[in-house]
Scaffold this motif. Structure first.
Motif, PDB file in Angstrom:
ATOM      1  N   ALA A 122      -4.003  -4.722   1.159  1.00  0.00           N
ATOM      2  CA  ALA A 122      -3.336  -3.440   0.894  1.00  0.00           C
ATOM      3  C   ALA A 122      -4.362  -2.325   0.718  1.00  0.00           C
ATOM      4  CB  ALA A 122      -2.446  -3.562  -0.341  1.00  0.00           C
ATOM      5  N   THR A 163      -2.420   1.129  -4.349  1.00  0.00           N
ATOM      6  CA  THR A 163      -1.556  -0.027  -4.127  1.00  0.00           C
ATOM      7  C   THR A 163      -0.515  -0.105  -5.236  1.00  0.00           C
ATOM      8  OG1 THR A 163      -2.906  -1.575  -5.411  1.00  0.00           O
ATOM      9  CG2 THR A 163      -3.496  -1.257  -3.095  1.00  0.00           C
ATOM     10  N   ALA A 187       0.846  -1.192   0.000  1.00  0.00           N
ATOM     11  CA  ALA A 187       0.000   0.000   0.000  1.00  0.00           C
ATOM     12  C   ALA A 187       0.883   1.244   0.000  1.00  0.00           C
ATOM     13  CB  ALA A 187      -0.913   0.002   1.224  1.00  0.00           C
ATOM     14  N   GLU A 245      -3.551  -7.922  -2.411  1.00  0.00           N
ATOM     15  CA  GLU A 245      -4.053  -6.614  -2.803  1.00  0.00           C
ATOM     16  C   GLU A 245      -5.248  -6.177  -1.958  1.00  0.00           C
ATOM     17  OE1 GLU A 245      -2.974  -4.263  -5.446  1.00  0.00           O
ATOM     18  OE2 GLU A 245      -1.309  -5.426  -4.653  1.00  0.00           O
ATOM     19  N   ARG A 296       4.095  -2.992   3.426  1.00  0.00           N
ATOM     20  CA  ARG A 296       3.863  -4.350   2.921  1.00  0.00           C
ATOM     21  C   ARG A 296       3.029  -5.120   3.930  1.00  0.00           C
ATOM     22  NH1 ARG A 296       5.151  -7.672  -0.849  1.00  0.00           N
ATOM     23  NH2 ARG A 296       6.712  -6.274  -1.766  1.00  0.00           N
ATOM     24  N   MET A 297       1.976  -5.751   3.415  1.00  0.00           N
ATOM     25  CA  MET A 297       1.075  -6.495   4.273  1.00  0.00           C
ATOM     26  C   MET A 297       1.656  -7.872   4.580  1.00  0.00           C
ATOM     27  SD  MET A 297      -0.852  -4.013   4.371  1.00  0.00           S
ATOM     28  CE  MET A 297      -1.948  -4.728   5.598  1.00  0.00           C
TER      29      MET A 297
END
Length: 808
Positions: free
Chosen positions: A642, A667, A457, A639, A632-633
């Motif tokens: 994010a 994103t 994100a 996605e 960063r997830m």
């Protein structure tokens, strides 16, 4: 003529099936051309309809020694240009400028430009309210002014006419609103406000820093060629006078309107050629229909000749009928064109539409309607002239009066087969272009951008200098923000950078290697540079090849360090050994940076371009005020996670400073898709047009063979009565149909290598002569032709000889 017109309308009304097919086919071709011409008209020819004397406006660039012919201009060179060039009566300048507008209900980041005082005069732009800048207001101390766009005035100030004289805070600096531009005036395209460009006096002596965008207006009586010649002479003189900074540099003058659309011009040219091919295929199809119709009305035309009608009268009768069909098709084409324009707009995201000049005004207007009318008349001549001449010549014979045929069977079939061959050749050219674009898109999709895209994100901020006057202040803000974001639920890692991959932005500088022999003047190395916070490479998962990453200890009082990419290390160090070397960055000779790490290449400028030499600097040592935070997830989120974390990123930033607007929240996956948009857009349209061409070619072949079978029913019946089997009849019909198709494929393969050079600029990683594409398209067309021939051949093989002979 009126009599012929009335007769044509009655005759077409009496044959609704033929009329519907002919008009519908033409409407399809004309509608496609109307849609694409609408885009070409607005984006290439009239992107800025509000500019006065647009034919005298030019974009003036510097050409770098490395060959970039659209390089920004240095302030010192612009000063010399203004003093010496006589081909221009104005040379205005502007630079990109973003402003955080505070006060009111909420802070907002506005895209604007800082411009010279003569900017609006050069362009011939006049305000709807108030005034623009006057001489002297682009000097330091007199520049606290701003002009608003109509949209910003309506959105933020409610369209209040009393806004003039109001003081608004932009980046912490009070500026007085002195004017509002008319509705629709946004030049350059994303501009929503303009302020004076007022650099300090010493800036006008610098020649190494190229950052000014220059717009010129040709002096009365001067031509573009004269301006180019005069600029070439002056730049050569400056290169001799200032060899250390100007050697190898020259100038480039281009018409402003064409220069504005230079990025999308190749794509629009290809699409315009593609829809032109579709229209030619449509005309060939309708011409075949007209030939078949003329054959069926041969006795009528012969009676007209016997009663005294001349060949000219017969030709006019057929052409008037063609014109009625074409005008009806044109009317249908306008309706389809309106739908096509809406489709084009829907295919382009709103953010990109605002960035492309003219896209927001993409409508069918008078110029487009005139084009459509002209196209309809030209189409009538294309598909109607040959049938009309054939009918006029054949109807004068006694044989035509007896048999009802306007031409001999062999001559008639030869002409129709030629038209089918032309359709197939045009369809092959169009399908080859679509195939090459498909191969390019697949090639780009297989490219590794140098980092992991999914699950990142992004959120951008631009801190005002007034609120954060010192570099360490900005560095501390972003350090706190990264810490807050990293602590959010679901976030695995976070970092910030002033330039993230695929953002379409860049910063470039030269450098020198301490201890290495100096480079010749004008041949020194250049690199793109980025400012990042520690953990940036691990957040985006960019591999560290050698050395170490930045750490918190790399602060303002620590030794200055840098990290370079593999391309810089390989290109400017013979052994690829940049690690441990010390460099001077151009314009900063007081300090040196030591290379402490080498990272893998990242395609910052898009998947279509290789990574240039790049250098990364720690934000604590090289503070910048505009940064993008990347989060960063954790694994498995992708996605969707994010997108879900974006509001939390905004909240984290506003908790630290509620007066700072947050913008460009998206994103990394969206950014990648956005960078591929031009290729995806071109691919979709070319594939759609290619499929239309394929269907039309198949229909054309089917129509010719079906007509041939209908005319040869008696012959086929005799063959079967004399012992011919069904397979023999099928082979005969298929062979007669496949012959023109094969000749068309052959002709298309001969022409394709030359015409595919038109799409060369859109291809990446694929040769315009790609044999796989050529072979695949040829086989596809032959397969469609075979199916189109087999259907009437199957019907011919089932002819009952008794019924066929009894009918005779």
């Amino acid at each position: 003529m009126l009599q012929d017109l009335r007769y044509a309308v009655r005759a077409l009304a009496a044959n609704p099936a033929f009329t519907a097919v002919a008009v519908g086919t033409l409407a399809l071709g004309i509608g496609a051309n109307t849609s694409i011409f609408t885009a070409v008209h607005h984006l290439l020819f009239r992107p800025y309809p509000f500019l006065e004397n647009a034919d005298r406006l030019v974009a003036v660039w510097q050409v770098a020694p490395a060959g970039n012919d659209h390089n920004e201009v240095s302030a010192a060179d612009l000063r010399d240009w203004r003093a010496n060039l006589k081909s221009f009566d104005h040379l205005a300048t502007h630079i990109w400028w973003t402003g955080n507008v505070t006060g009111g209900e909420r802070p907002e980041r506005i895209q604007g430009f800082q411009v010279s005082a003569d900017y609006f005069e050069t362009l011939g732009l006049r305000p709807a309210l108030g005034r623009t800048f006057v001489a002297g207001e682009d000097e330091p101390g007199r520049d606290r002014l701003v002009v608003l766009s109509w949209g910003l005035w309506r959105r933020r100030f409610g369209g209040d006419s009393g806004v003039l004289g109001t003081v608004v805070s932009i980046n912490g600096i009070p500026r007085t609103i002195i004017g509002v531009m008319p509705d629709g005036v946004r030049y350059p395209a994303p501009a929503e406000m303009w302020a004076p460009f007022a650099p300090p006096a010493e800036a006008w002596t610098r020649r190494q820093s190229h950052y000014l965008l220059v717009t010129g207006r040709l002096a009365p009586g001067r031509t573009l060629e004269q301006a180019r010649a005069e600029l070439a002479t002056l730049t050569a003189a400056l290169a001799a006078q200032y060899p250390e900074t100007n050697r190898g540099w020259s100038g480039n003058v281009r018409p402003l309107v064409r220069d504005t659309a230079r990025q999308i011009e190749p794509m629009l040219a290809v699409l315009m050629g593609a829809v032109g091919f579709v229209l030619l295929i449509v005309c060939a199809n309708v011409a075949n229909l007209m030939l078949a119709r003329a054959t069926g009305r041969g006795r009528e035309l012969s009676i007209r000749v016997a009663l005294g009608a001349s060949r000219t009268r017969i030709t006019r009768l057929i052409l008037v009928e063609s014109l009625v069909i074409a005008l009806a098709g044109g009317a249908g084409g306008v309706l389809l064109g309106l739908f096509g324009v809406d489709l084009l707009v829907a295919l382009v995201p709103g953010d990109l539409r605002r960035m492309i000049p003219g896209f927001e005004r993409l409508t069918v207007n008078g110029a487009v309607l005139a084009f459509t009318a002209g196209l309809s008349i030209a189409s009538a001549l294309l598909f109607g002239l040959i049938p009309a001449l054939r009918a006029a010549r054949g109807s004068a014979s006694r044989e035509s009066l007896r048999t009802g045929a306007t031409t001999s069977g062999r001559e008639r079939h030869r002409l129709r087969r030629m038209l089918v061959g032309a359709e197939v050749a045009l369809a092959l050219l169009l399908l080859v272009g679509a195939g090459l674009m498909l191969r390019t898109f697949r090639h780009l999709g297989a490219q590794y951008p140098g980092f992991e895209v999914e699950g990142v994100a992004l959120t951008s901020l631009a801190l005002p200098g007034r609120g954060y006057p010192e570099g360490p202040d900005a560095a501390r803000f972003y350090a706190r923000l990264v810490e807050h974001v990293a602590a959010l639920p679901g976030v695995a890692a976070a970092a910030a950078a002033n330039v993230v991959p695929l953002c379409g932005c860049n910063q470039t500088s030269g450098f020198s290697v301490i201890g290495a022999p100096p480079y010749p003047i004008g041949e020194g190395p250049e690199m793109d540079w980025r400012v990042i916070t520690p953990g940036y490479f691990s957040t985006l998962r960019i591999p560290l090849v050698q050395g170490r990453d930045f750490v918190a200890a790399d602060g303002p009082n620590a030794p200055f360090v840098a990290i370079v990419n593999e391309t810089l290390s390989r290109r400017w160090f013979a052994d690829g050994g940049a690690l441990g070397r010390r460099l001077h960055i151009a314009g900063d000779t007081t300090r040196a940076v030591e290379v402490v790490g080498i990272v893998a290449d990242v395609r910052h400028n898009g998947l279509a371009q290789q990574a240039p030499p790049e250098m990364y600097l720690p934000e604590a040592q090289q503070p910048v005020w505009e940064m993008t935070v990347a989060a960063r997830m954790q694994g498995g989120g992708g996605e969707r996670a994010a997108v879900a974390v974006l509001p939390s990123l905004r909240t984290a930033a506003l908790e630290i400073d509620p007066n700072q607007p947050v913008y460009d929240q998206q994103t990394m996956g969206n950014l990648l898709a956005f960078s591929m948009l031009q290729y995806r857009f071109s691919l979709r349209l070319l594939v759609a047009l290619g499929l239309i061409a394929l269907v039309l070619a198949g229909v054309g072949i089917y129509g010719v063979i079906a007509q041939l079978v209908a005319e040869r029913t008696r012959e086929i019946g005799i063959r079967i009565a004399l012992g011919g089997d069904q397979r023999t009849v099928q082979r005969l019909v298929v062979r007669q149909g496949m012959m023109p198709a094969a000749l068309g494929v052959g002709a298309g393969l001969v022409l394709a290598p030359a015409l595919t050079l038109v799409v060369r600029r859109l291809l990446v990683g694929v040769s315009p002569h790609d044999p796989l594409t050529f072979v695949t398209v040829a086989v596809l067309l032959l397969a469609v032709a075979l199916v189109a021939c087999w259907l009437p051949a199957r019907r011919a093989a089932r002819v009952d000889p008794m019924i066929a002979l009894r009918a005779e």
